[in-house]
Design an enzyme around this catalytic site. Sequence first.
Site, PDB file in Angstrom:
ATOM      1  N   PHE A  19       2.552   8.281  -1.333  1.00  0.00           N
ATOM      2  CA  PHE A  19       1.949   6.952  -1.153  1.00  0.00           C
ATOM      3  C   PHE A  19       0.483   6.938  -1.556  1.00  0.00           C
ATOM      4  CE2 PHE A  19       5.246   6.886   2.337  1.00  0.00           C
ATOM      5  CZ  PHE A  19       6.195   6.398   1.493  1.00  0.00           C
TER       6      PHE A  19
ATOM      7  N   TRP B  45       0.840  -1.205   0.000  1.00  0.00           N
ATOM      8  CA  TRP B  45       0.000   0.000   0.000  1.00  0.00           C
ATOM      9  C   TRP B  45       0.876   1.257   0.000  1.00  0.00           C
ATOM     10  CZ3 TRP B  45      -0.233   3.960   3.620  1.00  0.00           C
ATOM     11  CH2 TRP B  45      -1.275   4.878   3.446  1.00  0.00           C
ATOM     12  N   HIS B  46       2.012   1.168   0.715  1.00  0.00           N
ATOM     13  CA  HIS B  46       2.885   2.340   0.789  1.00  0.00           C
ATOM     14  C   HIS B  46       3.503   2.680  -0.559  1.00  0.00           C
ATOM     15  CE1 HIS B  46       2.601   2.022   5.155  1.00  0.00           C
ATOM     16  NE2 HIS B  46       3.038   3.267   5.173  1.00  0.00           N
ATOM     17  N   GLY B  47       3.788   1.683  -1.359  1.00  0.00           N
ATOM     18  CA  GLY B  47       4.392   1.992  -2.656  1.00  0.00           C
ATOM     19  C   GLY B  47       4.477   0.772  -3.534  1.00  0.00           C
TER      20      GLY B  47
END
Lengths: 469, 384
Positions: A469, A318-320
Amino acid sequence: MIFTTYTYALFLASVFVVHWLAPARTRSWVLILASYGFYATWDWRYLALLLGVSLFNWTYARFVLARSDDAPVWPGIAVNLSALGYFKYTNFFVQTAGSLVHAAGGSWHPRIFDITLPLGVSFFTFQGVAYLIDVASGEAPFQSLRNFMLYKAFWPQLIAGPIIRPAEIREQIEGTRSLCYEDVSEGTRRILRGAFKKIVLADSLAPQVDLAFLANGTPHALDTIAGTIGFGLQIYFDFSAYSDFAIGSARLFGFRFPENFDWPYQARSPQDFWNRWHMTLSRWIRDYVFTPLSFATRAHPQWRPFWLIVAMGLCGLWHGAQWTFVLWGVWHGIFLAAQQTALKPLFSSTTRVAVVAGWLITMVVVFAGWLLFRAPSLAVATGHLKALFTLAGGRRPALVRENSVLIIAGIAILSVGAALTHSRIAALFKPVLESARTRTWLRPAFYACMLAAVIVLDQEAKAFVYFQF
Amino acid sequence: MTAKPDNSDKLAHRGAIVFLGVFTLLNVLAFFAQRHMQAVDKAGRALYARFDDPRETPRRDTSTAEHLEQYWRFIPDARTQRLAIVVGMSQMYWINDRASVDRTISEWIDDAYQSKGVRAFGLAAPNLDNEEALFYLLATTVAPETHPYAMVYGVCFDKFRNTDIRPTLQSFLLRRPDLLRDWKRIAERYSGRYPQAAEKMLGTLRDIEAARNKVAEQSLESRLRDRLAAALPIVAARRDLNGKLLQILFDLRNFVFNIKASTKRPIIGARYDLNRQFLEMLADEARARNVKLLPYIIPLNTLAETPYVTSEYEGFKAWYAEFTKARGLRFVNFENLVPAAEWGLSSGEPDFKHFSGAGHKRTAAAVGEAFAADLLEGMQGAAP
């Protein structure tokens, strides 16, 4: 429009005046219009996406409620995730597929699509998913479209959270808000604290950290250590500053957002860390990913650690859209699982030695994770880890200059000191801190100095780390 | 029951007054601090510039790349005489213990060669790196009136630590679409031979593009800042105060880590490689543009301890010798040219890189002699 700009200050002040001068029934519309205007300053082309996602979720939740025969919620979730998948992960999956084909001996060179990631899409997607699941599970939905649009678009939380659940804010949105001194005072103080953390602390660390992770740089053990510690501090001050701005700005309009950080570097175990770091995301991952997976296999409790790792891997993704982020999540997942299994005796012990050891292990895990998080690629991360374990380089850092080491060390000592002693100091000096003299003399003088520091050190507004993000 | 809100109101009002009072006091302090810093700065500039004759046409960019645009028009017309640009870092313009008769290297070269039909113009900037040297070559060659016949370049080992085009030169690039196009063309042309340098050049273009967009986006922000600066001295003084804070940090660093001018500073591998590629590209492109590249290794104070790691510096010289040989350039090393008496002091220690007026004159004479054949080639009656 970045929170640390004079433009934002003007925007906030203008909306504040218009909002509180407007009749109570039109105030939500003022905030909706302001929020869409705020979003348009980033890229007006994605206004339709924000509006479309809002309309879809509101309609789909009503559809789920209207059908008494257990209407499926998953199509609604899929629609939300498909927007995120398209904008954020298309190139990631295409590139990964290309690498797999290449590894298998093929020669497919996939085309990289020119897709711009809409700001805040990761956050408002999660908010949408949470809303549909909560409504399907019996939570009361928003009755009015206007209120739901405000819930989705309210600008302080639109770009980078906190990820607010409907139940936390519905009453505040639907109720009548009134202007009160305490809200304004706390809101402005919180914004000032955020500005101090972002401009004075995080932005001072950013160039030093960038040097350590310079592309094509030759990894050096001391650079890696300084850069990783520096980044751990930078991302904390940067992101918690964003949350301060969000919470403070919302407070000016009478909203109370949930907290997102609670002294994370004071954590004594990996689980404790996730209860203090990006709390609204941890909660989201726990409630909407880990718990359903664990519940589905409740007959096999031995699967729990595995689901923890899976949930944290997804949290990383989800962050990247990069394997370094996935690894970062898995890394944390492994230690969260270990805390419930192999390392349980250590982390559950309350002896002084165990507590100190638990804190040290947690910090090593967290900061080693930051190395994976910050490295631009797996190759760079591997290079840094290799340098770290072989103690590559001399006694002086090569890239990170001594002034950077001073800045990082100074901020690190202050931060760790504050994290470890703040509650004791607060208890010790409670009578002084709460005295009328402190409140009327020392505290305002302190805030005036903070404002001066923010003005002097503000060179140029830098985007928040979590915006990517 | 009614006393409590009254009391808290009173506290709040008093708190607001204290906040405003302290903030006003800080503004007053900032005002006087800025005035003091500006006075000190002005006095320093006046002391150094008192030897410059304002009636004389500039023969170098005395702003050292801060206001290049203003000095560009003083470059002698290359269509009517031979032009040599003299490019390098601070050694080119800084004169220790300056006296009224002192001139910089480029001015001495100009004095010596003017009568022979060659004009020299100095384009130096502090910590100039090889990408910036390439910038000067490309910037001068885009127009015939500034197209140099030769480019004298003082190569400095420790500048291989630096990267990037400074913002003032980026602004210069931004204002010249023909130069921007040329920059891009060169980056693309050399992407195979010098991939890192070519990628860096494209990165510079992206930075410039981003800066252009930012200017548009930030017009409201800058207007707001300007308005506030007019009303609040602390906003107006923020750059000066920030600079002062950095200076304090710098001094603190030197104190804590016992850092002196002679403290060894190892090279940074990636930046060193990048600068080598830029120097090679500079040589290739100078040849392609019919500009004689006349590089030399700059003089160093042999009595002062340098911050160079000996083995790295020796490695650099060996590479440099190979580089000049491979490209048919003259290998000129002025490392030991300037005697001890012609240097000065820096932070109480012998300055290892900046010399006095005599050092400038000696270096200019040596440059003139070493490259006379190149500078005067093909000229009638020229005696190399």
